[in-house]
Write a protein that holds these residues in place. Structure first.
Motif, PDB file in Angstrom:
ATOM      1  N   ASN A   1      81.988  20.389  40.024  1.00  0.00           N
ATOM      2  CA  ASN A   1      81.126  19.399  39.371  1.00  0.00           C
ATOM      3  C   ASN A   1      81.041  18.067  40.115  1.00  0.00           C
ATOM      4  OD1 ASN A   1      80.529  21.168  37.317  1.00  0.00           O
ATOM      5  ND2 ASN A   1      82.010  20.321  35.882  1.00  0.00           N
ATOM      6  N   GLY A   2      81.649  17.939  41.273  1.00  0.00           N
ATOM      7  CA  GLY A   2      81.585  16.671  41.984  1.00  0.00           C
ATOM      8  C   GLY A   2      82.943  16.007  42.063  1.00  0.00           C
ATOM      9  N   VAL A   3      82.976  14.689  41.818  1.00  0.00           N
ATOM     10  CA  VAL A   3      84.189  13.893  41.994  1.00  0.00           C
ATOM     11  C   VAL A   3      84.477  13.105  40.714  1.00  0.00           C
ATOM     12  CG1 VAL A   3      85.312  12.115  43.397  1.00  0.00           C
ATOM     13  CG2 VAL A   3      83.658  13.676  44.452  1.00  0.00           C
ATOM     14  N   THR A   4      85.745  13.049  40.320  1.00  0.00           N
ATOM     15  CA  THR A   4      86.129  12.300  39.130  1.00  0.00           C
ATOM     16  C   THR A   4      86.184  10.807  39.439  1.00  0.00           C
ATOM     17  OG1 THR A   4      88.505  12.347  39.562  1.00  0.00           O
ATOM     18  CG2 THR A   4      87.546  14.259  38.434  1.00  0.00           C
ATOM     19  N   ARG A   5      86.322   9.999  38.401  1.00  0.00           N
ATOM     20  CA  ARG A   5      86.427   8.552  38.588  1.00  0.00           C
ATOM     21  C   ARG A   5      87.659   8.160  39.378  1.00  0.00           C
ATOM     22  NH1 ARG A   5      84.748   6.123  32.612  1.00  0.00           N
ATOM     23  NH2 ARG A   5      82.576   6.898  32.612  1.00  0.00           N
ATOM     24  N   SER A   6      88.667   9.019  39.387  1.00  0.00           N
ATOM     25  CA  SER A   6      89.894   8.730  40.132  1.00  0.00           C
ATOM     26  C   SER A   6      89.819   9.218  41.577  1.00  0.00           C
ATOM     27  CB  SER A   6      91.095   9.364  39.437  1.00  0.00           C
ATOM     28  OG  SER A   6      90.947  10.771  39.354  1.00  0.00           O
ATOM     29  N   GLY A   7      88.650   9.706  41.979  1.00  0.00           N
ATOM     30  CA  GLY A   7      88.471  10.140  43.361  1.00  0.00           C
ATOM     31  C   GLY A   7      88.997  11.524  43.661  1.00  0.00           C
ATOM     32  N   GLN A   8      89.166  12.371  42.623  1.00  0.00           N
ATOM     33  CA  GLN A   8      89.628  13.736  42.828  1.00  0.00           C
ATOM     34  C   GLN A   8      88.473  14.714  42.648  1.00  0.00           C
ATOM     35  OE1 GLN A   8      92.835  13.757  39.866  1.00  0.00           O
ATOM     36  NE2 GLN A   8      94.314  13.806  41.549  1.00  0.00           N
ATOM     37  N   LEU A   9      88.572  15.855  43.303  1.00  0.00           N
ATOM     38  CA  LEU A   9      87.556  16.894  43.159  1.00  0.00           C
ATOM     39  C   LEU A   9      87.587  17.451  41.741  1.00  0.00           C
ATOM     40  CD1 LEU A   9      88.111  18.777  46.537  1.00  0.00           C
ATOM     41  CD2 LEU A   9      86.143  17.363  45.933  1.00  0.00           C
TER      42      LEU A   9
END
Length: 435
Positions: A362-370
């Motif tokens: 789904n992209g990237v989380t707000r914490s910069g994780q896949l």
């Protein structure tokens, strides 16, 4: 006893192309005598799509005793979309079911798109061009507990085990991607076909239901080995996901594991249906990639490269672990994922489920994780004995450090559309009117 007539088993049909190229994943039950054997190969749900085998003309019959999209092998793309239903009475719910049946009938068979007056909205999104091809499309409809709970006239007809999805200890459920009145599983060879089908359904039913959430996924396409056998596809943890699934081409086994029969204490209308579990399971891939290789294998209970059980490293994913010869867990740890999920004894036969998963990204989380993981889907005749019991066995397993279920729901998959005069959900509507 299950239906002896096995009426209209078109939902077990596979197109000719896949019958020639597909080879199998495995049955879940192990050798109870303690003799280890390679499991018989069959074409099954867990088989990965075969390279250079798919065609836009592939089709799966939408008529049958059971709905399509449950026991036939996964194509490369799938999604689950959940809706809130606006129907206030049986007439309005029947209208929705008939609308959905009409769209299923067209989309899974295909044909030219009607051309309307240019001053009007087009009949079709145009995503697939002027001619819609079946592309191995299946559309599977299932009902959530809220559809029954929110309607007194439907409440007495609720399937016996159907509940709102409960929270397990490792869950971090996001309310925005949980539950729903109606789930629609859409699977096809290509992503364009699944998206086209969803948009078509939304357009046709916009006054009858509202999209709540959706999750798309895919299955890696596999090139068969020299022996013609296709391996199970890998998930985002790098392990094969589909090993030890029951043989979905075995009608008798599917009657035992998946399909609800007339003698199981369910409402009569539910015969021929199944319980569907959807779980959106995020994988902490960055943490997993920093975990020692040997520890990964011990957590899963399989050799990462081959899928072989740890007590038969020279074998393959199609070999059966022999837990009777490893009572202390020296080869396969007692808390390994595969050992907790299926002890391979007589008692665990009641807990077998048919898994039909897809990977998602789904992209990237707000914490910069896949934001990657598994769109887990499974079917069973008894929700309590199936998924819920298996998940309780898995609670607290070492794998929990690397995964986090965040969404999904429990649903009841409606019986099939028996013939061209029938519509999906007709038995429920008849029961509601009779009550």
């Amino acid at each position: 006893m299950r239906d002896p007539k096995n009426l209209l088993r078109s939902s077990y049909s596979f197109n000719r192309r896949r019958l020639l190229t597909g080879f199998g994943a495995t049955a879940l039950g192990g050798s109870l005598s303690g003799v280890v054997r390679a499991e018989t190969l069959h074409h099954s749900v867990a088989d990965a799509p075969v390279a250079n085998a798919a065609s836009p003309e592939d089709s799966v019959p939408h008529l049958g005793l059971h709905q399509a999209g449950v026991v036939n092998a996964r194509p490369a793309n799938g999604m689950v979309a959940s809706f809130d239903v606006l129907a206030r009475d049986a007439d309005e719910l029947e209208a929705l079911f008939r609308t959905l049946t009409a769209r299923i009938a067209f989309l899974t068979v295909g044909g030219p798109v009607p051309m309307l007056d240019p001053k009007l909205p087009p009949a079709d999104s145009g995503l697939l061009g002027p001619v819609v091809r079946p592309d191995n499309l299946t559309i599977t409809l299932s009902l959530g507990a809220s559809l029954f709970d929110d309607r007194p006239w439907l409440a007495p007809l609720k399937p016996k085990h159907l509940t709102r999805m409960t929270r397990f200890p490792n869950d971090a459920l996001d309310a925005d991607i949980c539950h729903g009145d109606l789930s629609i599983q859409i699977c096809a060879n290509t992503q364009d076909t699944t998206i086209h089908a969803l948009r078509d359904i939304i357009k046709a039913s916009s006054r009858q239901m509202i999209l709540k959430w959706k999750q798309e996924g895919n299955v890696p396409v596999i090139t068969p080995g020299p022996d013609g056998r296709a391996e199970s596809a890998r998930n985002f943890l790098g392990f094969r996901d589909g090993s030890a699934n029951p043989d979905s081409s075995d009608a008798a086994e599917m009657d035992r594991v998946v399909w609800v029969g007339p003698d199981e204490g369910e409402p009569a209308w539910a015969t021929g249906g199944s319980y569907q579990v959807v779980r959106i399971i995020r994988n902490f891939v960055e943490r997993w990639d920093r975990t020692p290789f040997g520890e990964q294998e011990r957590i899963m209970g399989r050799a990462k490269m081959t899928g072989a059980p740890l007590d038969r490293r020279e074998g393959s994913e199609f070999d059966v672990p022999d837990y009777a010869s490893d009572p202390e867990g020296k080869a396969t740890p007692m808390d390994a994922h595969i050992r907790l999920a299926n002890a391979r004894d007589e008692a665990s036969r009641a807990n077998i489920i048919l898994r039909r998963p897809f990977n998602y990204s789904n992209g990237v989380t707000r914490s910069g994780q896949l934001d990657q993981g598994l769109l887990f889907i499974c079917y069973q005749a008894n929700l309590e004995q199936g998924f819920i019991t298996v998940q309780r066995k898995l609670n607290g397993e070492p794998l929990e450090e690397y995964i986090k279920p965040v969404g999904g729901g429990f649903f009841y998959t409606l019986p099939g559309i028996r013939d061209a005069s029938d519509y999906v959900g007709s038995s429920l509507i008849a029961a509601a009117r009779g009550a």
